[in-house]
Write an enzyme that holds these catalytic residues in place. Structure first.
Site, short mmCIF file in Angstrom:
data_model
loop_
_atom_site.label_atom_id
_atom_site.label_comp_id
_atom_site.label_asym_id
_atom_site.label_seq_id
_atom_site.Cartn_x
_atom_site.Cartn_y
_atom_site.Cartn_z
N GLY A 319 -3.58 2.32 2.57
CA GLY A 319 -3.36 1.22 1.63
C GLY A 319 -2.92 1.71 0.27
CB THR A 320 -1.19 4.41 -0.96
OG1 THR A 320 -2.47 4.91 -0.58
CG2 THR A 320 -0.77 5.03 -2.27
#
Length: 494
Positions: A319-320
């Site tokens: 989740g970047t």
């Protein structure tokens, strides 16, 4: 202001471009883009995230990294009791399953809001509150899910709909959101208005901080009022390395990604970067990746980095998202932020989805309360004769540093336009397996096998190999590109 912006979503990139068009500089544009990313890319980032912003200022050619990554919760609790976390299995690449630990016990202290504010206070030109309106409008009126975001909603569904509060945001009629559905975040819009009016510290002091702490603590987490009140942004000097006559700058220790890239680029130059896509070039890249993986730690020395640091940094993660900006005066910003995989915990009435960074650590030995966690994030800039030539960063867990390094090589060593540099198939060395993304010449992969590599052949492009965003500025020409693997976009403002 002329400039270029690249990001993981078209709305994010356009928001930054609009700020440049309104006379803002690179920092203003990065902040405006980041705020929109909190809405348009909410599974990846938001006020509950942590991250890093590398800022290069043209006026004095200074470069600083703003570390607003997450810290370990639990200050003021005395002896901490580690609460069991919820476990979910997430399928990221059509059969490759990864276990994530989520829930309130997985939540670390976020830093995104005060990180953006401190960088803006130091370098911004436009008024802080004026940068918020596009994000507020999108949160209140809704964002239509594109294919890239719909894919993320699908693979993170067990996290995004883990609690009643998260289901209220990410569920319609008992089902997850899909492409072309509208994602409306009215509570987040109200929180954005509050931050615009009162500043980022509103999340760390007073009523909102109490809401965050009380909710996390009531559900087994450790975030205390003391954690929030004591959180501070740290300014760091970037790590530096020379590559093909240009200077690479990135995120320094205690994070691992930047220093590993800085260690690898000179090794690759010594080996010879070769011709892009050829077996010899891939072989050189893979050998450097093997050296990076085997690097020993020497207390932050550029000559080596402890394996333990890289292991701890591997968590940040799927989740970047990343934003790259350069303006016409030569100011540059590389901004990477993340909520990890997300905890599934949304603080009621706020729209704030808290990260799950604690959930990736060995629970038998939790880090001390207040400690800053490490990361593989590598927001980077490459200077040519003292001016920004390339601004780049990526998502992708352990593949993140490989994605950044390969884009640096493609632009600096191979002289590829930035769009081609990002679009080219990538490689990643995982143990003894050399993963080669779809798009490579099969004959060259045959040669690699003859060289002794155990080649894993992917059929097509995949988010497994990272999601990069990059801009270039050379000979007065601007260019920007987002990663097609993540539905990214680039916008140039002339």
């Amino acid at each position: 202001m002329r400039g270029a912006v690249a990001a993981g979503h078209p709305l994010t990139a356009q928001a930054g471009a609009d700020v440049l068009a309104a006379g803002g500089n690179a920092v203003d544009a990065a902040v405006g883009a980041a705020l929109v990313s909190w809405v348009a890319e909410s599974p990846l980032t938001g006020p509950g995230a942590g991250g890093f912003m590398l800022v290069h200022r043209a006026r004095d050619q200074s470069t600083r990294v703003y570390d607003f990554f997450v810290s370990v919760a639990g200050l003021g609790l005395g002896r901490r009791v580690v609460t069991d976390m919820d476990r979910v299995d997430v399928d990221f690449s059509g059969g490759s399953t990864q276990v994530f630990h989520i829930g309130a016990a997985s939540c670390a202290v976020p830093g995104a809001a005060v990180g953006l504010e401190e960088a803006h206070r130091s370098f911004g030109r436009l008024a802080w509150r004026d940068l918020f309106q596009p994000a507020i409008d999108l949160a209140r009126n809704g964002v239509e899910l594109n294919k890239g975001q719909a894919y993320l909603h699908a693979i993170l569904d067990l996290i995004l709909r883990h609690t009643p509060e998260s289901r209220a945001v990410y569920e319609r009629n008992g089902e997850r959101l899909v492409a072309e559905d509208m994602l409306i975040q009215a509570d987040l819009a109200n929180t954005l208005e509050l931050i615009a009016e009162k500043g980022g510290r509103v999340l760390y002091e007073g009523e909102l901080a109490e809401q965050i702490s009380d909710h996390i603590r009531a559900h087994g987490g450790c975030i205390t009022r003391e954690d929030l009140e004591s959180y501070r942004v740290i300014r760091r000097r970037p790590i530096r390395a020379s590559f093909c006559g240009e200077e690479y700058l990135s995120n320094p220790p205690p994070s691992a990604g930047g220093i590993l890239i800085a260690y690898g680029l000179p090794l690759l130059e010594e080996l010879g970067p070769g011709e892009p896509g050829k077996a010899e070039a891939i072989d050189a890249l893979a050998r450097v990746m093997r050296e990076q993986a085997n690097a020993r730690i020497d207390a932050g020395s550029v000559k080596g980095l402890a394996r333990a640091l890289e292991t701890r940094a591997a968590v940040v993660s799927q989740g970047t998202t990343h934003i790259s900006v350069v303006d016409g005066k030569g100011n540059a910003v590389a901004l990477t932020s993340s909520t990890g995989a997300g905890s599934g915990v949304i603080v009621p009435g706020t729209g704030i989805h808290i990260n799950n960074m604690i959930g990736e650590f060995d629970l038998a030995k939790p880090p001390r309360a207040g400690a800053r966690l490490s990361s593989m994030m590598s927001p980077s800039v490459v200077l040519k004769e003292g001016r920004p030539h390339l601004v780049v960063g990526s998502a992708g867990s352990l593949r993140l540093r490989g994605s950044v390094m390969q884009n640096v090589v493609n632009v600096v060593a191979h002289n590829l336009p930035v769009e081609d540099a990002i679009d080219r198939p990538r490689v990643h060395l995982e143990g003894e397996d050399l993963h080669c993304e779809g798009g490579h010449d099969p004959a060259e992969l045959d040669k690699l096998e003859e060289m002794g590599w155990n080649v894993t052949r992917w059929r097509r492009q995949n988010l497994y190999f990272g999601g990069a965003s990059a801009v270039t500025f050379e000979n007065g020409e601007l260019a920007a590109a987002g990663d097609p693997r993540r539905g990214g976009a680039g916008v140039v403002v002339e």
